[in-house]
Design an enzyme around this catalytic site. Structure first.
Site, PDB file in Angstrom:
ATOM      1  N   LYS A 180       0.696  -1.381  -0.044  1.00 16.52           N
ATOM      2  CA  LYS A 180       0.010  -0.164  -0.147  1.00 16.52           C
ATOM      3  C   LYS A 180       0.851   1.276   0.006  1.00 16.52           C
ATOM      4  O   LYS A 180       0.247   2.316  -0.288  1.00 16.52           O
ATOM      5  CB  LYS A 180      -1.090  -0.136   1.367  1.00 16.52           C
ATOM      6  CG  LYS A 180      -0.458   0.090   2.523  1.00 16.52           C
ATOM      7  CD  LYS A 180      -1.156   0.476   3.713  1.00 16.52           C
ATOM      8  CE  LYS A 180      -0.534   0.655   4.886  1.00 16.52           C
ATOM      9  NZ  LYS A 180      -1.293   0.700   6.143  1.00 16.52           N
ATOM     10  N   LEU A 187       7.495   0.002  -1.923  1.00 20.34           N
ATOM     11  CA  LEU A 187       8.242  -1.170  -1.848  1.00 20.34           C
ATOM     12  C   LEU A 187       9.472  -0.951  -1.063  1.00 20.34           C
ATOM     13  O   LEU A 187      10.268  -0.141  -1.306  1.00 20.34           O
ATOM     14  CB  LEU A 187       8.524  -1.546  -3.476  1.00 20.34           C
ATOM     15  CG  LEU A 187       9.205  -2.971  -3.718  1.00 20.34           C
ATOM     16  CD1 LEU A 187       8.688  -4.163  -3.133  1.00 20.34           C
ATOM     17  CD2 LEU A 187       9.828  -3.192  -5.122  1.00 20.34           C
ATOM     18  N   GLY A 216       9.321  -1.066   2.343  1.00 26.69           N
ATOM     19  CA  GLY A 216       9.058  -0.993   3.484  1.00 26.69           C
ATOM     20  C   GLY A 216       9.662  -0.123   4.360  1.00 26.69           C
ATOM     21  O   GLY A 216      10.546   0.786   4.071  1.00 26.69           O
ATOM     22  N   CYS A 245      12.303  -0.915   6.616  1.00 24.31           N
ATOM     23  CA  CYS A 245      13.577  -0.959   6.502  1.00 24.31           C
ATOM     24  C   CYS A 245      14.257   0.177   5.567  1.00 24.31           C
ATOM     25  O   CYS A 245      15.136   1.080   5.689  1.00 24.31           O
ATOM     26  CB  CYS A 245      14.112  -2.391   5.989  1.00 24.31           C
ATOM     27  SG  CYS A 245      15.978  -2.593   5.735  1.00 24.31           S
ATOM     28  N   LYS A 299      21.054   4.533   9.284  1.00 24.42           N
ATOM     29  CA  LYS A 299      22.445   4.416   8.966  1.00 24.42           C
ATOM     30  C   LYS A 299      23.112   5.481   8.238  1.00 24.42           C
ATOM     31  O   LYS A 299      24.242   5.898   8.621  1.00 24.42           O
ATOM     32  CB  LYS A 299      22.777   3.028   8.615  1.00 24.42           C
ATOM     33  CG  LYS A 299      22.824   1.891   9.564  1.00 24.42           C
ATOM     34  CD  LYS A 299      21.472   1.192  10.129  1.00 24.42           C
ATOM     35  CE  LYS A 299      21.285   2.095  11.559  1.00 24.42           C
ATOM     36  NZ  LYS A 299      20.165   1.355  12.056  1.00 24.42           N
ATOM     37  N   GLY A 324      13.255   6.069  25.835  1.00 23.73           N
ATOM     38  CA  GLY A 324      13.434   4.570  25.315  1.00 23.73           C
ATOM     39  C   GLY A 324      15.064   4.527  25.126  1.00 23.73           C
ATOM     40  O   GLY A 324      15.540   5.081  24.195  1.00 23.73           O
ATOM     41  N   GLU A 368      14.841   5.678  30.421  1.00 21.19           N
ATOM     42  CA  GLU A 368      14.885   4.515  30.171  1.00 21.19           C
ATOM     43  C   GLU A 368      14.150   3.894  31.328  1.00 21.19           C
ATOM     44  O   GLU A 368      14.821   4.039  32.586  1.00 21.19           O
ATOM     45  CB  GLU A 368      16.141   3.706  29.717  1.00 21.19           C
ATOM     46  CG  GLU A 368      16.163   2.249  29.708  1.00 21.19           C
ATOM     47  CD  GLU A 368      14.957   1.590  28.912  1.00 21.19           C
ATOM     48  OE1 GLU A 368      15.128   1.676  27.726  1.00 21.19           O
ATOM     49  OE2 GLU A 368      14.335   0.658  29.443  1.00 21.19           O
ATOM     50  N   HIS A 377      46.271  -9.728  10.463  1.00 22.71           N
ATOM     51  CA  HIS A 377      46.745  -8.581  11.077  1.00 22.71           C
ATOM     52  C   HIS A 377      47.104  -7.257  10.299  1.00 22.71           C
ATOM     53  O   HIS A 377      47.601  -7.539   9.191  1.00 22.71           O
ATOM     54  CB  HIS A 377      48.194  -8.996  11.955  1.00 22.71           C
ATOM     55  CG  HIS A 377      49.000  -7.805  12.903  1.00 22.71           C
ATOM     56  ND1 HIS A 377      48.234  -7.486  13.815  1.00 22.71           N
ATOM     57  CD2 HIS A 377      50.009  -7.278  12.464  1.00 22.71           C
ATOM     58  CE1 HIS A 377      49.002  -6.552  14.493  1.00 22.71           C
ATOM     59  NE2 HIS A 377      50.048  -6.378  13.366  1.00 22.71           N
TER      60      HIS A 377
HETATM   61  C1  LIG Z   1      14.290   3.747  12.978  1.00 27.06           C
HETATM   62  C2  LIG Z   1      14.491   2.250  12.707  1.00 27.06           C
HETATM   63  C3  LIG Z   1      15.688   1.705  12.224  1.00 27.06           C
HETATM   64  C4  LIG Z   1      16.018   0.366  12.195  1.00 27.06           C
HETATM   65  N1  LIG Z   1      17.130  -0.166  12.022  1.00 27.06           N
HETATM   66  C5  LIG Z   1      17.174  -1.508  11.646  1.00 27.06           C
HETATM   67  C6  LIG Z   1      18.732  -1.880  11.371  1.00 27.06           C
HETATM   68  O1  LIG Z   1      19.507  -1.220  11.513  1.00 27.06           O
HETATM   69  N2  LIG Z   1      18.750  -3.426  11.052  1.00 27.06           N
HETATM   70  C7  LIG Z   1      17.557  -4.245  11.051  1.00 27.06           C
HETATM   71  O2  LIG Z   1      17.765  -5.209  10.787  1.00 27.06           O
HETATM   72  N3  LIG Z   1      16.615  -3.657  11.279  1.00 27.06           N
HETATM   73  C8  LIG Z   1      16.307  -2.472  11.677  1.00 27.06           C
HETATM   74  N4  LIG Z   1      15.050  -2.020  11.897  1.00 27.06           N
HETATM   75  C9  LIG Z   1      13.895  -2.750  11.834  1.00 27.06           C
HETATM   76  C10 LIG Z   1      13.337  -3.009  10.369  1.00 27.06           C
HETATM   77  O3  LIG Z   1      13.111  -1.889   9.676  1.00 27.06           O
HETATM   78  C11 LIG Z   1      12.067  -4.055  10.568  1.00 27.06           C
HETATM   79  O4  LIG Z   1      12.393  -5.053  11.182  1.00 27.06           O
HETATM   80  C12 LIG Z   1      11.723  -4.622   8.851  1.00 27.06           C
HETATM   81  O5  LIG Z   1      11.411  -3.424   8.377  1.00 27.06           O
HETATM   82  C13 LIG Z   1      10.289  -5.285   9.144  1.00 27.06           C
HETATM   83  O6  LIG Z   1      10.329  -5.897   7.916  1.00 27.06           O
HETATM   84  P1  LIG Z   1       8.552  -6.430   7.575  1.00 27.06           P
HETATM   85  O7  LIG Z   1       8.683  -6.872   6.338  1.00 27.06           O
HETATM   86  O8  LIG Z   1       8.029  -7.255   8.703  1.00 27.06           O
HETATM   87  O9  LIG Z   1       7.821  -5.128   7.766  1.00 27.06           O
HETATM   88  P2  LIG Z   1       7.870  -3.506   7.055  1.00 27.06           P
HETATM   89  O10 LIG Z   1       9.146  -3.561   6.545  1.00 27.06           O
HETATM   90  O11 LIG Z   1       7.330  -2.960   8.253  1.00 27.06           O
HETATM   91  O12 LIG Z   1       7.105  -3.925   5.583  1.00 27.06           O
HETATM   92  C14 LIG Z   1       5.592  -4.104   5.951  1.00 27.06           C
HETATM   93  C15 LIG Z   1       4.908  -3.467   4.578  1.00 27.06           C
HETATM   94  O13 LIG Z   1       3.493  -3.754   4.358  1.00 27.06           O
HETATM   95  C16 LIG Z   1       2.968  -2.719   4.077  1.00 27.06           C
HETATM   96  N5  LIG Z   1       1.460  -2.922   4.291  1.00 27.06           N
HETATM   97  C17 LIG Z   1       1.050  -2.854   5.708  1.00 27.06           C
HETATM   98  N6  LIG Z   1      -0.204  -3.002   5.640  1.00 27.06           N
HETATM   99  C18 LIG Z   1      -0.700  -3.198   4.399  1.00 27.06           C
HETATM  100  C19 LIG Z   1      -1.798  -3.555   3.778  1.00 27.06           C
HETATM  101  N7  LIG Z   1      -3.148  -3.747   4.331  1.00 27.06           N
HETATM  102  N8  LIG Z   1      -1.760  -3.659   2.469  1.00 27.06           N
HETATM  103  C20 LIG Z   1      -0.774  -3.532   1.669  1.00 27.06           C
HETATM  104  N9  LIG Z   1       0.345  -3.325   2.291  1.00 27.06           N
HETATM  105  C21 LIG Z   1       0.734  -3.017   3.495  1.00 27.06           C
HETATM  106  C22 LIG Z   1       3.607  -1.491   4.487  1.00 27.06           C
HETATM  107  O14 LIG Z   1       3.267  -0.333   3.605  1.00 27.06           O
HETATM  108  C23 LIG Z   1       4.863  -1.918   4.450  1.00 27.06           C
HETATM  109  O15 LIG Z   1       5.716  -1.500   3.399  1.00 27.06           O
HETATM  110  C24 LIG Z   1      14.753  -0.523  12.003  1.00 27.06           C
HETATM  111  C25 LIG Z   1      13.489   0.012  12.281  1.00 27.06           C
HETATM  112  C26 LIG Z   1      13.459   1.266  12.561  1.00 27.06           C
HETATM  113  C27 LIG Z   1      11.792   1.930  12.437  1.00 27.06           C
END
Ligand SMILES: Cc1cc2nc3c(=O)[nH]c(=O)nc-3n(C[C@H](O)[C@H](O)[C@H](O)COP(=O)(O)OP(=O)(O)OC[C@H]3O[C@@H](n4cnc5c(N)ncnc54)[C@H](O)[C@@H]3O)c2cc1C
Length: 459
Positions: free
Chosen positions: A39, A42, A44, A46, A55, A178, A201, A436
Site C-alpha cells: 500500500k 516497496l 517498507g 527498512c 544508518k 527509550g 529508560e 593483522h
Molecule cells: C528507525 C528504525 C531503524 C531500524 N534499523 C534497523 C537496522 O539497522 N537493522 C535491522 O535489521 N532492522 C532495523 N529496523 C527494523 C526493520 O526496519 C524491520 O524489522 C523490518 O522493516 C521489518 O520488515 P517487515 O517486512 O516485517 O515489515 P515492514 O518493513 O514494516 O513492511 C511492511 C509493509 O507492509 C505494507 N503494508 C502494511 N499493511 C498493508 C496492507 N493492508 N496492504 C498492503 N500493504 C500493507 C507496509 O506499507 C510496508 O511496506 C529499524 C526500524 C526502524 C523503525
C-alpha cells in the site's frame, strides 16, 4: 494441487517490506506464480524509514565527529556545522538508488506487483480495491509501526523515528524516551550533530536486551560523549507550549527540550486486515507461528515484524526466503531465533549473537566467559576506540554467545555468527589465523584467550 486448481496464484503476499519482498523474489526464482501487495512503498520500513536512512544519518554523524577529532590524528580539521538539507539529500540519494534497484528486481522477477491496501477475505484471498487475489498460499507481512505510550500523543515537538528522520534542523536539546536500539542510535546521531541529549529508560540499563557488560560499557562511552541518561525511571507525561516540550518523570523530575523522541518499541500492523475473521489466532496484535512460520490456518504463513520475536530486517529477509522455499517443497532448515545476529549502530557500535551471560547461565548452568579488551588490538588503537569482545561458552563446550562493543564492531558479526551457529569450540577458532592488523583479529585473540593461550590480552 496446481495453482490453477486452487486459485490465481501460488503465493499472495500482503506487504512489500523486508519479509514480503524477500518472499516474493525467492518464490519467483523458484518458479512460483506470485502477487505482492503493497500500500505504500516497496521496501517498507527498512528501506524508507528504518535501517537505511538511519544508518545514513549515523554515517553523517561519524563524518561530523571525524571533522571534530582530526587533531587527535595530526590532521587539521574543524567542524563547522550540520547542513540538514545536505544530510537529507545524501540520505535520500542512498534510499532512492536502492529503491530503484529493488523496483527493478521485482519487475524483472515477473512478480505481479499490486499497489493498494489489501485485506484478507477468508484464508486464501486478499482483496485490494476491486481485485480479488486468490492464492494456494497467503503470506502475511504487514510489518510494524512506531508505538507511543498511553496519553502521549505524537505531534509537534513530540516525534517518533518516522518524523525525526526528516527533521529540517538540529534541535538544541533532545529527550529520547527509550534506551533500546532505536533510542540509542538517534541519541548518538543527535549528539554528534551537536544537540544536548538525555535518554530516559524505564529499565535499569541502556540496551537492556544486550549482555549487561555491554550496557555498562555503552553507558561509560555515552557519559564520555556527554550523552545524559536516566535509567530505572518511568515517564509520567509531556506537555508542549511554544518552543518547548516539557517531559515529566515519575521521580518528580522534569526535563525541558526542543524535541521529545518517542522510541518505546514497535507494534504490529494487523488491525482491521481481516486476520481474525479468517480464523487466524492472534496474540496482542502479533501473529504467532510455529517454527515453520505457519499460522494456525492451513496455507497461511506470517513473516517479519508481525511475528513475535526480534524485529530486524534480516530476520524478515530470512523468514521470507524460508517460506518461499517451504511452499516450493524444499524443506529448508528452521531459522533459530537465537542465532540471528544483532547490531546497534550507535557510537560505539554494539554487535551480538547468541546468548548473553545471564541467558547462558539459565540455559546451560555451568558456563565460562572471556572478555578481550580492544586495548590489545592494534587496529582498534589506530582508530582510537575502546571496548571489548566478550565470549560466553558452555563449560568445556561450544561458544554460545559473542558480545562486542567498539567502533565498527558491527562488521565483525559475520564470523561471530558462524562461530555461534556452527557451535564452534574456542579451541577450533583459536587455530584459525586472523589477518593483522584488523579488528577481526580481536575475535581470534578472544578465542585464543578462552582456549587458555592468550597472546595480546590485557586485564
Ligand atoms: C528507525 C528504525 C531503524 C531500524 N534499523 C534497523 C537496522 O539497522 N537493522 C535491522 O535489521 N532492522 C532495523 N529496523 C527494523 C526493520 O526496519 C524491520 O524489522 C523490518 O522493516 C521489518 O520488515 P517487515 O517486512 O516485517 O515489515 P515492514 O518493513 O514494516 O513492511 C511492511 C509493509 O507492509 C505494507 N503494508 C502494511 N499493511 C498493508 C496492507 N493492508 N496492504 C498492503 N500493504 C500493507 C507496509 O506499507 C510496508 O511496506 C529499524 C526500524 C526502524 C523503525
Amino acid at each position: 494441487m496446481s495453482a490453477e486448481a486452487a486459485g490465481d496464484y501460488d503465493v499472495v503476499i500482503l506487504g512489500g517490506g523486508s519479509g514480503g519482498y524477500a518472499c516474493a523474489l525467492r518464490s519467483a526464482q523458484l518458479g512460483l506464480k506470485v502477487a505482492l501487495v503493497e500500500k505504500g512503498e516497496l521496501g517498507g520500513t527498512c528501506l524508507h524509514r528504518g535501517c537505511i536512512p538511519t544508518k545514513a544519518l549515523l554515517h553523517a554523524a561519524e563524518v561530523a565527529d571525524t571533522a571534530r577529532e582530526g587533531a587527535q590524528f595530526g590532521v587539521k580539521t574543524t567542524f563547522e556545522s550540520i547542513d540538514m538539507a545536505g544530510v537529507h539529500a545524501y540520505k535520500d540519494r542512498v534510499v532512492s538508488r536502492l529503491y530503484k534497484g529493488l523496483q527493478g528486481l521485482v519487475k524483472s522477477g515477473g512478480i505481479d506487483y499490486v499497489e493498494g491496501s489489501g485485506a484478507l477475505d477468508g484464508p486464501n484471498t486478499v482483496v485490494v480495491a476491486n481485485r480479488r487475489l486468490t492464492g494456494r498460499n497467503v503470506v502475511l507481512a504487514t510489518g510494524s509501526h512506531a508505538k507511543s505510550l498511553p496519553g502521549l500523543e505524537v505531534g509537534g515537538r513530540i516525534m517518533t523515528s518516522d518524523e525525526a528522520l526528516s527533521i529540517d534542523h538540529v534541535p538544541a536539546r533532545v529527550v529520547v524516551l527509550g534506551g533500546g536500539v532505536i533510542g540509542v542510535e538517534f541519541a548518538s546521531v543527535f549528539r554528534s550533530f551537536g544537540a544536548e541529549v538525555t535518554i530516559v529508560e524505564a529499565l535499569p540499563r541502556l540496551v537492556p536486551a544486550e549482555d549487561e557488560a555491554v550496557s555498562k560499557q555503552l553507558e561509560r562511552a555515552f557519559r564520555k560523549r556527554k550523552i545524559a541518561f536516566k535509567t530505572g525511571v518511568r515517564f509520567a507525561g509531556a506537555t508542549q507550549s511554544g518552543d518547548v516540550v516539557s517531559v515529566s518523570l515519575e521521580s518528580g523530575e522534569s526535563i525541558e527540550a526542543d524535541l521529545l523522541l518517542v522510541a518505546v518499541g514497535r507494534g504490529p500492523v494487523t488491525e482491521g486486515l481481516g486476520y481474525e475473521a479468517a480464523g487466524i489466532t492472534m496474540d496482542r496484535g502479533f501473529v504467532p507461528t510455529d517454527e515453520r512460520l505457519r499460522t494456525n490456518v492451513s496455507g497461511v504463513y506470517a513473516v517479519g515484524d508481525i511475528v513475535p520475536g526480534l524485529q530486524l530486517a534480516h530476520r524478515g529477509f530470512g523468514q521470507g526466503i524460508f517460506v518461499a522455499e517451504e511452499i516450493a517443497g524444499l524443506s529448508p532448515a528452521v531459522i533459530e531465533e537465537s542465532g540471528i545476529p544483532r547490531v546497534t549502530y550507535c557510537d560505539p557500535e554494539i554487535a551480538s549473537v547468541g546468548l548473553t551471560e545471564a541467558e547462558a547461565r539459565e540455559t546451560h548452568g555451568e558456563i565460562e566467559t572471556q572478555e578481550y579488551n580492544l586495548g590489545g588490538n592494534g587496529r582498534s588503537q589506530i582508530l582510537g576506540t575502546q571496548g571489548f569482545i566478550k565470549l560466553v561458552r558452555r563449560k568445556d563446550g561450544p561458544v554460545v554467545g559473542v558480545h562486542m562493543i567498539g567502533a565498527r564492531m558491527g562488521e565483525q558479526i559475520g564470523e561471530a555468527q558462524l562461530i555461534v551457529n556452527w557451535e564452534a569450540h574456542p579451541e577450533d577458532v583459536a587455530g584459525l589465523v586472523h589477518a593483522h592488523p584488523t579488528q577481526n583479529e580481536a575475535l581470534g585473540e578472544a578465542h585464543l584467550a578462552l582456549a587458555g593461550k592468550p597472546l595480546h590480552s590485557h586485564a
